[in-house]
Design a protein around this motif. Structure first.
Motif, PDB file in Angstrom:
ATOM      1  N   MET A   1       0.836  -1.199   0.000  1.00  0.00           N
ATOM      2  CA  MET A   1       0.000   0.000   0.000  1.00  0.00           C
ATOM      3  C   MET A   1       0.875   1.254   0.000  1.00  0.00           C
ATOM      4  SD  MET A   1      -2.797   1.231   2.840  1.00  0.00           S
ATOM      5  CE  MET A   1      -3.753  -0.290   2.699  1.00  0.00           C
ATOM      6  N   LYS A   2       0.598   2.170  -0.911  1.00  0.00           N
ATOM      7  CA  LYS A   2       1.361   3.407  -0.986  1.00  0.00           C
ATOM      8  C   LYS A   2       1.062   4.295   0.219  1.00  0.00           C
ATOM      9  CE  LYS A   2       3.121   2.438  -5.000  1.00  0.00           C
ATOM     10  NZ  LYS A   2       4.555   2.114  -5.149  1.00  0.00           N
ATOM     11  N   TYR A  55       7.506   7.855   3.148  1.00  0.00           N
ATOM     12  CA  TYR A  55       6.425   8.158   2.209  1.00  0.00           C
ATOM     13  C   TYR A  55       6.812   7.975   0.738  1.00  0.00           C
ATOM     14  CZ  TYR A  55       4.407  10.095   6.433  1.00  0.00           C
ATOM     15  OH  TYR A  55       3.930  10.247   7.712  1.00  0.00           O
ATOM     16  N   ASP A  56       5.814   7.572  -0.050  1.00  0.00           N
ATOM     17  CA  ASP A  56       5.993   7.405  -1.494  1.00  0.00           C
ATOM     18  C   ASP A  56       5.628   8.682  -2.256  1.00  0.00           C
ATOM     19  OD1 ASP A  56       6.473   4.380  -1.597  1.00  0.00           O
ATOM     20  OD2 ASP A  56       4.572   4.486  -0.506  1.00  0.00           O
ATOM     21  N   GLN A 210      -5.945  10.865  -9.984  1.00  0.00           N
ATOM     22  CA  GLN A 210      -4.963  10.874 -11.069  1.00  0.00           C
ATOM     23  C   GLN A 210      -3.550  10.547 -10.594  1.00  0.00           C
ATOM     24  OE1 GLN A 210      -5.296  14.225 -13.811  1.00  0.00           O
ATOM     25  NE2 GLN A 210      -7.491  14.413 -13.363  1.00  0.00           N
ATOM     26  N   TRP A 211      -3.114  11.187  -9.522  1.00  0.00           N
ATOM     27  CA  TRP A 211      -1.758  10.905  -9.049  1.00  0.00           C
ATOM     28  C   TRP A 211      -1.694   9.577  -8.301  1.00  0.00           C
ATOM     29  CZ3 TRP A 211      -0.768  16.610  -7.243  1.00  0.00           C
ATOM     30  CH2 TRP A 211      -0.474  17.387  -8.383  1.00  0.00           C
ATOM     31  N   THR A 216       0.678   4.221  -8.641  1.00  0.00           N
ATOM     32  CA  THR A 216       0.356   2.798  -8.476  1.00  0.00           C
ATOM     33  C   THR A 216       0.652   1.999  -9.746  1.00  0.00           C
ATOM     34  OG1 THR A 216      -1.404   3.304  -6.894  1.00  0.00           O
ATOM     35  CG2 THR A 216      -1.474   1.137  -7.932  1.00  0.00           C
ATOM     36  N   ASN A 217       0.300   2.557 -10.877  1.00  0.00           N
ATOM     37  CA  ASN A 217       0.479   1.849 -12.143  1.00  0.00           C
ATOM     38  C   ASN A 217       1.918   1.814 -12.625  1.00  0.00           C
ATOM     39  OD1 ASN A 217      -2.276   1.371 -12.256  1.00  0.00           O
ATOM     40  ND2 ASN A 217      -2.703   3.228 -13.440  1.00  0.00           N
ATOM     41  N   LEU A 218       2.770   2.686 -12.083  1.00  0.00           N
ATOM     42  CA  LEU A 218       4.158   2.700 -12.512  1.00  0.00           C
ATOM     43  C   LEU A 218       4.959   1.561 -11.904  1.00  0.00           C
ATOM     44  CD1 LEU A 218       5.345   6.434 -12.567  1.00  0.00           C
ATOM     45  CD2 LEU A 218       5.004   4.903 -14.479  1.00  0.00           C
TER      46      LEU A 218
END
Length: 219
Positions: A1-2, A55-56, A210-211, A216-218
């Motif tokens: 989890m980010k 933190y991410d 959006q962010w 997450t997708n990267l």
């Protein structure tokens, strides 16, 4: 989890949108939170959290009192000389912003109104308005980004109503109605600053969606 830090946020407007999407997001401010979720709030120094390595992504809303262009006139005394105390406060505010930008976090967004950050540090990557995200209001918001894409408008609407008035110098002026109403509600300078710095819901939703999707997708 980010894990996400929303620095200098007591309202928890952005924090709550990230939480809705399943992210471990925390607001951080020297003030108590007013967003209703103290369990998601870190009361303390935002820089301490930003440099903690936990933190991410960080979204930061540094106080604009000594940074905004609208307040730049207070940098000078009536005789034209520099207000040294105001200059010191501005330099300290700029140093705080630079340290936020330099934090060891992969993805960073700094949010502020039109300000001296543009001339003293660097120009923003993007300037957005609430009316680009479904809220009928005008409020120029600058974004300084690190490893993040520009926000895409989600729902372009009308710019909202304006309150027209005559200035002390006899000039015709106008301000966004939402801001005028906020001034009328405020009972103190501190409350006025809080109401003025509000994050509109449409922008908060766009930031989280959006962010949040992007980081997450990267990975």
């Amino acid at each position: 989890m980010k894990k996400i830090l929303i620095a200098c946020e007591e309202s928890q407007a952005v924090t709550k949108e990230f939480r809705k999407l399943g992210f471990e997001a925390y607001s951080c401010d020297i003030l108590d939170c007013s967003g209703g979720h103290p369990e998601w709030h870190i009361k303390g120094d935002a820089l301490t959290e930003a440099y903690s390595g936990k933190y991410d992504l960080m979204i930061a809303h540094p106080p604009c009192t000594y940074l905004s262009v609208s307040g730049a006139r207070h940098l000078y005394n009536k005789d034209g000389s520099i207000n040294l105390e105001r200059l010191k406060n501005q330099n300290e505010a700029l140093d705080f912003v630079q340290k936020l930008m330099d934090a060891p976090i992969k993805y960073i967004a700094i949010e502020n109104p039109i300000s001296v950050i543009s001339s003293k540090i660097r120009k923003p990557n993007q300037i957005i308005q609430p009316w680009m995200f479904g809220d009928k209001a005008q409020k120029s918001t600058c974004l300084w980004l690190k490893n993040l894409p520009l926000l895409n408008p989600t729902d372009i609407v009308e710019k909202g109503e304006f309150f027209e008035f005559i200035s002390k110098k006899g000039e015709k002026k106008k301000m966004p109605m939402w801001y005028y109403e906020a001034l009328q509600k405020a009972k103190s300078p501190g409350e006025r600053r809080t109401l003025r710095s509000k994050t509109f819901k449409g922008i908060a939703e766009a930031i989280a969606k959006q962010w949040g999707d992007y980081i997450t997708n990267l990975e």
